[in-house]
Design an enzyme around this catalytic site. Structure first.
Site, PDB file in Angstrom:
ATOM      1  N   ARG A   1      -5.329  -2.558   8.290  1.00 58.99           N
ATOM      2  CA  ARG A   1      -6.526  -3.382   8.077  1.00 58.99           C
ATOM      3  C   ARG A   1      -6.216  -4.443   7.038  1.00 58.99           C
ATOM      4  NH1 ARG A   1      -7.700   1.872   6.360  1.00 58.99           N
ATOM      5  NH2 ARG A   1      -7.358   1.938   4.122  1.00 58.99           N
ATOM      6  N   LEU A   2      -7.148  -5.405   6.909  1.00 60.87           N
ATOM      7  CA  LEU A   2      -6.895  -6.547   6.029  1.00 60.87           C
ATOM      8  C   LEU A   2      -7.419  -6.345   4.609  1.00 60.87           C
ATOM      9  CD1 LEU A   2      -7.610  -9.449   8.533  1.00 60.87           C
ATOM     10  CD2 LEU A   2      -5.378  -8.653   7.744  1.00 60.87           C
TER      11      LEU A   2
ATOM     12  N   ASP B   1       0.829  -1.209   0.000  1.00 55.26           N
ATOM     13  CA  ASP B   1       0.000   0.000   0.000  1.00 55.26           C
ATOM     14  C   ASP B   1       0.865   1.260   0.000  1.00 55.26           C
ATOM     15  OD1 ASP B   1      -2.287   1.479   0.060  1.00 55.26           O
ATOM     16  OD2 ASP B   1      -2.827   1.004   2.126  1.00 55.26           O
TER      17      ASP B   1
ATOM     18  N   ASN C   1     -10.660  -2.602  -6.765  1.00 49.87           N
ATOM     19  CA  ASN C   1      -9.811  -1.624  -7.460  1.00 49.87           C
ATOM     20  C   ASN C   1     -10.374  -1.175  -8.818  1.00 49.87           C
ATOM     21  OD1 ASN C   1      -6.635  -2.911  -6.171  1.00 49.87           O
ATOM     22  ND2 ASN C   1      -7.900  -1.229  -5.441  1.00 49.87           N
ATOM     23  N   TRP C   2     -11.388  -1.905  -9.337  1.00 46.80           N
ATOM     24  CA  TRP C   2     -12.010  -1.465 -10.600  1.00 46.80           C
ATOM     25  C   TRP C   2     -12.681  -0.109 -10.442  1.00 46.80           C
ATOM     26  CZ3 TRP C   2     -10.539  -4.282 -14.584  1.00 46.80           C
ATOM     27  CH2 TRP C   2     -10.283  -5.659 -14.408  1.00 46.80           C
TER      28      TRP C   2
ATOM     29  N   ARG D   1       1.873  -5.086   5.948  1.00 43.57           N
ATOM     30  CA  ARG D   1       1.157  -4.027   5.224  1.00 43.57           C
ATOM     31  C   ARG D   1       1.925  -2.726   5.384  1.00 43.57           C
ATOM     32  NH1 ARG D   1      -5.142  -2.781   4.172  1.00 43.57           N
ATOM     33  NH2 ARG D   1      -4.803  -0.966   2.860  1.00 43.57           N
TER      34      ARG D   1
END
Ligand code: FPP
Length: 245
Positions: free
Chosen positions: A199-200, A25, A73-74, A193
Site C-alpha cells: 500500500r502507499l 518498511d 508515526n507520532w 516498498r
C-alpha cells in the site's frame, strides 16, 4: 544448483529511473525476529539506507525520496518516537561528513513545525551544507503526509486566486506540482516498498500517479544493493504507457 544471476550486469544504465521512492518498511519485524528491541531494527534500517543512497548515487540515479517518519508515526510509543527522532538527528549530523563527502544533496520534506528545534536547526544546517553538491538529491520525508502536502498546495493556489494573482481556470498539473515539497523535481519512476505490505500509506500520492510499483517481502534492514538492482531490472522490463497504447 540454482545460481541467481547478478542483475547489475543486465541493467541498461542509459535508461535508469530518474527518481526512486522508497517506503522502508519492516524494521520492527526485523528486530522482533531476532529478539531485539524495535530500536535495533531502526538503527539497522538507517545503515541499510546509507548503503542504498551511496549505490544510487554511484550509478547515477538523480533523486531518491525515502519515508523516514510519517505524520501518523507520532502514535507510536514515546520511547520509539524519541529513538527515531534521535536517529534522524544523528543521521543528519553524520550526513554532513559521510554523505556530503559522497556529493549527496540532502533535503527534508514534510511539516517541520512539529519537530524539535534541534532537528529543525540541523535540517537547515545539513541542507545548506550539502546544497553545493551536485550528486543525487535525497529527500528525507520527515513528519510527512501526502494529503497534507496536497492540501497545502491547494491552499497556496487558492490564496493566489483570491489575491487576483491567478485565474482558477489556469490551475493545472504543473502549477500544483510546483507547490509540492518535490516542486521542480521529476516524479518517481519507481516506488519500492519492503516487508510484503502493498500500500502507499499516504506517501507521494500525487507524484506516484504513473510510477511503477515494486514490492518485496524482504524487511528493510535486509535490503541490499542486489535487491536494488533487481528492482531496477524489473522496472526496465515493464512497458510504461502513461495511459497511451
Ligand atoms: C517502518 O518500519 C519504518 C519506519 C517507520 C521508520 C523508517 C526509518 C528508518 C529506516 C531509519 C531511519 C531513517 C533515517 C533517514 C535515518 P516499522 O517500524 O513500521 O516496521 P514494522 O512494520 O515491522 O513494525
Amino acid at each position: 544448483m540454482f545460481f541467481r544471476r547478478n542483475k547489475k550486469q543486465e541493467i541498461d544504465f542509459d535508461h535508469l529511473p530518474k527518481h526512486i521512492g522508497i517506503i522502508m518498511d519492516g524494521n520492527g519485524r526485523w528486530a522482533k525476529k531476532r529478539g531485539l528491541p524495535r530500536s535495533a531494527g531502526h538503527s539497522m534500517g538507517a545503515e541499510a539506507l546509507k548503503k542504498i543512497v551511496t549505490e544510487c548515487n554511484r550509478i547515477g540515479i538523480g533523486y531518491i525520496t525515502v519515508y523516514a517518519f510519517s505524520t501518523e508515526n507520532w502514535k507510536r510509543p514515546k520511547e520509539e518516537v524519541d529513538y527515531l527522532m534521535n536517529l534522524l538527528l544523528n543521521y543528519l549530523k553524520d550526513a554532513e561528513r559521510s554523505l556530503a563527502g559522497e556529493n549527496v544533496v540532502i533535503r527534508a520534506i514534510g511539516s517541520r513545525a512539529e519537530l524539535s528545534e534541534e532537528i529543525q536547526e540541523q535540517i537547515i544546517k545539513t541542507e545548506a551544507f550539502t546544497a553545493k553538491n551536485d550528486g543525487i538529491v535525497m529527500n528525507i520525508a520527515l513528519n510527512y503526509g501526502s494529503r497534507d502536502e496536497i492540501l497545502q498546495a491547494v491552499k497556496t493556489l487558492a490564496k493566489k486566486v483570491s489575491a487576483g494573482e491567478l485565474d482558477a481556470e489556469d490551475i493545472d498539473d504543473t502549477k500544483l506540482s510546483a507547490c509540492l515539497y518535490t516542486g521542480g523535481q521529476p516524479d518517481p519512476d519507481l516506488l519500492i516498498r519492503t516487508s510484503g505490505e502493498e500500500r502507499l500509506s499516504n506517501f507521494l500520492l500525487w507524484q506516484v500517479a504513473y510510477s511503477e510499483l515494486w514490492f518485496t517481502k524482504k524487511l528493510w534492514p535486509d535490503f541490499t544493493k542486489e535487491d536494488l538492482y533487481q528492482a531496477i531490472y524489473d522496472y526496465q522490463q515493464r512497458n510504461r504507457r502513461f495511459g497511451g497504447v
